[in-house]
Scaffold this motif. Structure first.
Motif, PDB file in Angstrom:
ATOM      1  N   TYR A  46      36.246  49.549  26.615  1.00 14.47           N
ATOM      2  CA  TYR A  46      35.809  48.009  26.154  1.00 14.47           C
ATOM      3  C   TYR A  46      34.861  47.293  27.363  1.00 14.47           C
ATOM      4  CZ  TYR A  46      40.514  48.448  24.075  1.00 14.47           C
ATOM      5  OH  TYR A  46      41.551  48.937  23.074  1.00 14.47           O
ATOM      6  N   GLY A  47      33.742  47.305  26.923  1.00 16.28           N
ATOM      7  CA  GLY A  47      32.734  46.828  27.816  1.00 16.28           C
ATOM      8  C   GLY A  47      32.554  47.892  29.062  1.00 16.28           C
ATOM      9  N   ASN A  48      32.810  47.425  30.221  1.00 13.08           N
ATOM     10  CA  ASN A  48      32.881  48.590  31.706  1.00 13.08           C
ATOM     11  C   ASN A  48      34.168  48.897  32.066  1.00 13.08           C
ATOM     12  OD1 ASN A  48      30.053  47.546  31.426  1.00 13.08           O
ATOM     13  ND2 ASN A  48      30.016  47.686  33.573  1.00 13.08           N
ATOM     14  N   THR A  49      35.159  48.736  31.106  1.00  8.77           N
ATOM     15  CA  THR A  49      36.375  49.329  31.136  1.00  8.77           C
ATOM     16  C   THR A  49      36.808  50.281  30.603  1.00  8.77           C
ATOM     17  OG1 THR A  49      37.329  47.082  32.073  1.00  8.77           O
ATOM     18  CG2 THR A  49      38.918  48.686  31.325  1.00  8.77           C
ATOM     19  N   THR A  50      37.303  51.534  30.959  1.00  4.90           N
ATOM     20  CA  THR A  50      37.845  52.803  30.336  1.00  4.90           C
ATOM     21  C   THR A  50      39.131  53.180  30.423  1.00  4.90           C
ATOM     22  OG1 THR A  50      35.440  53.630  30.448  1.00  4.90           O
ATOM     23  CG2 THR A  50      37.150  55.000  29.826  1.00  4.90           C
ATOM     24  N   GLU A  51      39.924  53.334  29.386  1.00  2.87           N
ATOM     25  CA  GLU A  51      41.287  53.820  29.280  1.00  2.87           C
ATOM     26  C   GLU A  51      41.441  55.114  28.596  1.00  2.87           C
ATOM     27  OE1 GLU A  51      45.577  52.565  27.310  1.00  2.87           O
ATOM     28  OE2 GLU A  51      44.065  50.932  27.596  1.00  2.87           O
ATOM     29  N   THR A  52      41.845  56.044  29.442  1.00  4.67           N
ATOM     30  CA  THR A  52      42.089  57.277  28.862  1.00  4.67           C
ATOM     31  C   THR A  52      43.552  57.898  29.144  1.00  4.67           C
ATOM     32  OG1 THR A  52      39.709  57.842  29.740  1.00  4.67           O
ATOM     33  CG2 THR A  52      41.417  59.952  29.102  1.00  4.67           C
ATOM     34  N   SER A  53      44.207  58.461  28.129  1.00  9.32           N
ATOM     35  CA  SER A  53      45.574  58.689  28.255  1.00  9.32           C
ATOM     36  C   SER A  53      46.026  60.058  27.407  1.00  9.32           C
ATOM     37  CB  SER A  53      46.287  57.554  27.302  1.00  9.32           C
ATOM     38  OG  SER A  53      46.318  57.600  25.948  1.00  9.32           O
ATOM     39  N   THR A  81      39.724  52.751  34.338  1.00 12.04           N
ATOM     40  CA  THR A  81      38.451  52.560  35.093  1.00 12.04           C
ATOM     41  C   THR A  81      37.625  51.475  34.885  1.00 12.04           C
ATOM     42  OG1 THR A  81      38.539  55.240  35.190  1.00 12.04           O
ATOM     43  CG2 THR A  81      36.496  53.939  36.252  1.00 12.04           C
ATOM     44  N   ILE A  82      37.453  50.981  36.115  1.00 10.56           N
ATOM     45  CA  ILE A  82      36.396  49.673  35.646  1.00 10.56           C
ATOM     46  C   ILE A  82      35.255  49.819  36.624  1.00 10.56           C
ATOM     47  CG2 ILE A  82      36.137  47.195  36.411  1.00 10.56           C
ATOM     48  CD1 ILE A  82      39.015  46.697  35.850  1.00 10.56           C
ATOM     49  N   ASP A  83      34.019  49.739  35.820  1.00 11.61           N
ATOM     50  CA  ASP A  83      32.551  49.897  36.588  1.00 11.61           C
ATOM     51  C   ASP A  83      32.070  48.692  36.454  1.00 11.61           C
ATOM     52  OD1 ASP A  83      30.508  50.393  37.468  1.00 11.61           O
ATOM     53  OD2 ASP A  83      29.766  51.971  35.938  1.00 11.61           O
ATOM     54  N   GLU A  84      31.966  47.887  37.392  1.00 13.44           N
ATOM     55  CA  GLU A  84      31.390  46.398  37.530  1.00 13.44           C
ATOM     56  C   GLU A  84      29.937  46.590  38.333  1.00 13.44           C
ATOM     57  OE1 GLU A  84      33.849  43.402  38.903  1.00 13.44           O
ATOM     58  OE2 GLU A  84      35.256  43.583  37.274  1.00 13.44           O
ATOM     59  N   ASN A  96      25.837  40.941  37.306  1.00 10.90           N
ATOM     60  CA  ASN A  96      25.095  40.193  38.165  1.00 10.90           C
ATOM     61  C   ASN A  96      26.310  38.883  38.527  1.00 10.90           C
ATOM     62  OD1 ASN A  96      22.710  41.602  38.080  1.00 10.90           O
ATOM     63  ND2 ASN A  96      22.315  40.678  36.214  1.00 10.90           N
ATOM     64  N   TYR A  97      26.695  38.851  39.925  1.00  9.57           N
ATOM     65  CA  TYR A  97      27.572  37.970  40.011  1.00  9.57           C
ATOM     66  C   TYR A  97      27.007  36.698  40.639  1.00  9.57           C
ATOM     67  CZ  TYR A  97      30.694  41.871  39.693  1.00  9.57           C
ATOM     68  OH  TYR A  97      31.493  43.169  39.231  1.00  9.57           O
ATOM     69  N   PHE A  98      27.563  35.413  40.564  1.00 10.21           N
ATOM     70  CA  PHE A  98      27.232  34.114  40.924  1.00 10.21           C
ATOM     71  C   PHE A  98      27.486  34.251  42.639  1.00 10.21           C
ATOM     72  CE2 PHE A  98      28.151  32.956  36.660  1.00 10.21           C
ATOM     73  CZ  PHE A  98      26.906  32.416  36.358  1.00 10.21           C
ATOM     74  N   ASP A  99      28.488  34.801  43.154  1.00  6.20           N
ATOM     75  CA  ASP A  99      28.604  35.009  44.486  1.00  6.20           C
ATOM     76  C   ASP A  99      28.915  36.561  44.958  1.00  6.20           C
ATOM     77  OD1 ASP A  99      29.766  34.863  47.099  1.00  6.20           O
ATOM     78  OD2 ASP A  99      31.394  33.751  46.605  1.00  6.20           O
ATOM     79  N   ALA A 100      27.979  37.159  45.276  1.00  7.01           N
ATOM     80  CA  ALA A 100      28.046  38.681  45.438  1.00  7.01           C
ATOM     81  C   ALA A 100      29.054  39.128  46.683  1.00  7.01           C
ATOM     82  CB  ALA A 100      26.865  39.205  45.456  1.00  7.01           C
ATOM     83  N   ASP A 101      29.176  37.887  47.624  1.00 12.39           N
ATOM     84  CA  ASP A 101      29.967  38.339  48.797  1.00 12.39           C
ATOM     85  C   ASP A 101      31.592  38.043  48.482  1.00 12.39           C
ATOM     86  OD1 ASP A 101      27.752  39.106  50.169  1.00 12.39           O
ATOM     87  OD2 ASP A 101      27.400  36.863  50.589  1.00 12.39           O
ATOM     88  N   ASP A 102      32.038  37.422  47.174  1.00  9.03           N
ATOM     89  CA  ASP A 102      33.459  37.356  47.124  1.00  9.03           C
ATOM     90  C   ASP A 102      34.262  38.493  47.435  1.00  9.03           C
ATOM     91  OD1 ASP A 102      35.858  36.809  45.925  1.00  9.03           O
ATOM     92  OD2 ASP A 102      34.926  35.580  44.432  1.00  9.03           O
ATOM     93  N   PRO A 103      35.204  38.686  48.158  1.00  8.39           N
ATOM     94  CA  PRO A 103      35.947  39.706  48.294  1.00  8.39           C
ATOM     95  C   PRO A 103      36.742  40.486  47.071  1.00  8.39           C
ATOM     96  CG  PRO A 103      36.863  38.137  49.458  1.00  8.39           C
ATOM     97  CD  PRO A 103      35.770  37.234  48.609  1.00  8.39           C
ATOM     98  N   ILE A 104      37.058  39.658  45.937  1.00  6.14           N
ATOM     99  CA  ILE A 104      37.749  40.069  45.188  1.00  6.14           C
ATOM    100  C   ILE A 104      37.058  41.025  44.035  1.00  6.14           C
ATOM    101  CG2 ILE A 104      37.164  38.263  43.446  1.00  6.14           C
ATOM    102  CD1 ILE A 104      40.216  37.889  42.675  1.00  6.14           C
ATOM    103  N   LEU A 105      35.718  40.832  44.006  1.00  8.38           N
ATOM    104  CA  LEU A 105      34.930  41.778  43.323  1.00  8.38           C
ATOM    105  C   LEU A 105      34.844  43.190  43.787  1.00  8.38           C
ATOM    106  CD1 LEU A 105      31.719  39.271  43.148  1.00  8.38           C
ATOM    107  CD2 LEU A 105      33.602  39.520  41.585  1.00  8.38           C
ATOM    108  N   ILE A 106      34.932  43.874  42.547  1.00 13.61           N
ATOM    109  CA  ILE A 106      34.953  45.662  42.840  1.00 13.61           C
ATOM    110  C   ILE A 106      33.496  46.087  43.319  1.00 13.61           C
ATOM    111  CG2 ILE A 106      35.482  47.755  41.587  1.00 13.61           C
ATOM    112  CD1 ILE A 106      37.410  46.207  40.021  1.00 13.61           C
ATOM    113  N   ILE A 124      44.145  47.556  40.552  1.00  9.01           N
ATOM    114  CA  ILE A 124      42.590  47.901  40.616  1.00  9.01           C
ATOM    115  C   ILE A 124      42.089  46.974  41.670  1.00  9.01           C
ATOM    116  CG2 ILE A 124      40.368  48.451  39.608  1.00  9.01           C
ATOM    117  CD1 ILE A 124      41.779  49.378  36.931  1.00  9.01           C
ATOM    118  N   GLY A 125      41.606  47.384  42.695  1.00 11.56           N
ATOM    119  CA  GLY A 125      40.974  46.406  43.630  1.00 11.56           C
ATOM    120  C   GLY A 125      42.040  45.330  44.065  1.00 11.56           C
ATOM    121  N   SER A 126      41.829  44.400  44.075  1.00 10.04           N
ATOM    122  CA  SER A 126      42.796  43.259  44.544  1.00 10.04           C
ATOM    123  C   SER A 126      43.615  42.783  43.495  1.00 10.04           C
ATOM    124  CB  SER A 126      42.226  42.439  45.578  1.00 10.04           C
ATOM    125  OG  SER A 126      41.177  41.545  44.722  1.00 10.04           O
ATOM    126  N   GLU A 127      43.207  43.091  42.297  1.00  3.39           N
ATOM    127  CA  GLU A 127      43.849  42.663  40.994  1.00  3.39           C
ATOM    128  C   GLU A 127      44.987  43.496  40.482  1.00  3.39           C
ATOM    129  OE1 GLU A 127      41.097  41.594  37.968  1.00  3.39           O
ATOM    130  OE2 GLU A 127      39.825  40.311  39.290  1.00  3.39           O
TER     131      GLU A 127
END
Length: 300
Positions: free
Chosen positions: A92-99, A129-132, A136-146, A184-187
């Motif tokens: 789904y978009g940049n998210t992959t689920e493999t089982s 797996t998430i590939d972000e 393009n982010y509005f706040d590229a320094d946000d620590p929550i971003l992967i 995944i990350g902080s989420e």
């Protein structure tokens, strides 16, 4: 207008991608031919050994990140013990689920003229797996971003119950019973536990078989969805069907069987809001029966 469409597509894809780890199993068009996708009790219900591959490309025209699914499965039976394996890849978009899952089913003969009962369970490992890195982010320094690729591996369990004969089957299953937490990350996100009820009946008249089916899906955090439809098979070789989903989708499918090989194509058209931004979803079905000592219980 084209720029506006592309912008809307990007926003929809981004929102869909962000919530992908909470999505339930994709509803395949060929689910009537691959009920093993949602119910482990199906393992061993066919006297032959079906090997099935399904490829689904969703929302054609939506872009390279449109949802897609690959499903590969194999199951058979020895005496009263059904066993099977299943590999699924969803994007789904940049998210992959493999089982990958291993299923076991125990089949009970309830007596002459009565339906058999199958009780099944599957253990599986699911990797997200998430590939972000391409966002393009509005706040590229946000620590929550992967800002790159991160993965998580979680276990889960599916359970199923099935009553079946050569003429009909009725089943119930629960997928993702453990509702595992995915970090995944902080989420943190939890898989949705989901329930399925499915059934079909075959009416045979000379060289024709008419098969109505019903599938009900209830994710415990969302609304109930269902699909219902009918298939017609001629001379145990060619079958066609049409299904309706309450998600405002209409499904058309065609399946051809030659000896122990099957090939099929399906298209579903959406009448909902997304119809202005994509041209439907396509699905390919390839099947092979690895053992042919006896006839299968169902050919459609």
């Amino acid at each position: 207008m084209l720029r506006m469409k592309r912008y809307i597509l990007y926003v929809l894809a981004l929102l869909f991608c962000k919530s992908a780890v909470n999505q339930n199993l994709t509803s395949l068009n060929f689910l009537p031919q691959e009920e093993f996708f949602i119910n482990p009790a199906i393992a061993g219900t066919n006297t032959q050994i079906p090997l099935t591959f399904i490829a689904r490309q969703q929302w054609l025209g939506f872009g390279k990140k449109a949802p897609r699914v690959f499903n590969l499965s194999l199951h058979g039976i020895k005496e009263v013990y059904g066993m099977g394996i299943k590999l699924i890849s969803e994007r789904y978009g940049n998210t992959t689920e493999t089982s990958s899952s291993l299923a076991y089913a125990y089949h009970i003969n309830t007596g002459s003229g009565s339906p058999k009962v199958s009780i099944g369970a599957a253990i599986k490992a699911v990797q997200f797996t998430i590939d972000e890195s391409q966002f393009n982010y509005f706040d590229a320094d946000d620590p929550i971003l992967i800002k790159g690729k991160e993965s998580a591996l979680v276990p889960n369990i599916d359970l199923g119950l099935l009553a079946y004969t050569d003429q009909f089957s009725v089943g119930i299953s629960v997928n993702q019973l453990l509702a595992s937490t995915i970090k995944i990350g902080s989420e943190e996100n939890k898989q949705q536990r989901s329930f399925h009820i499915h059934g079909n009946y075959q009416f045979k008249v000379e060289n024709y078989v008419l098969k109505p089916s019903l599938f009900v899906h209830y994710p415990n955090t969302s609304k109930i969805s269902f699909s219902t439809g009918i298939e017609l098979m001629y001379n145990q070789t060619l079958s066609g069907g049409i299904y309706y989903r309450n998600t405002k989708d209409i499904v058309f499918l065609l399946l051809y069987r030659l000896n122990n090989y099957q090939v099929g194509y399906s298209y579903n058209y959406t009448t909902g809001v997304l119809r202005n931004f994509q041209s439907g979803s396509h699905e390919i079905f390839l099947g092979m029966l690895l053992k042919s000592n006896t006839k299968p219980k169902s050919l459609i």
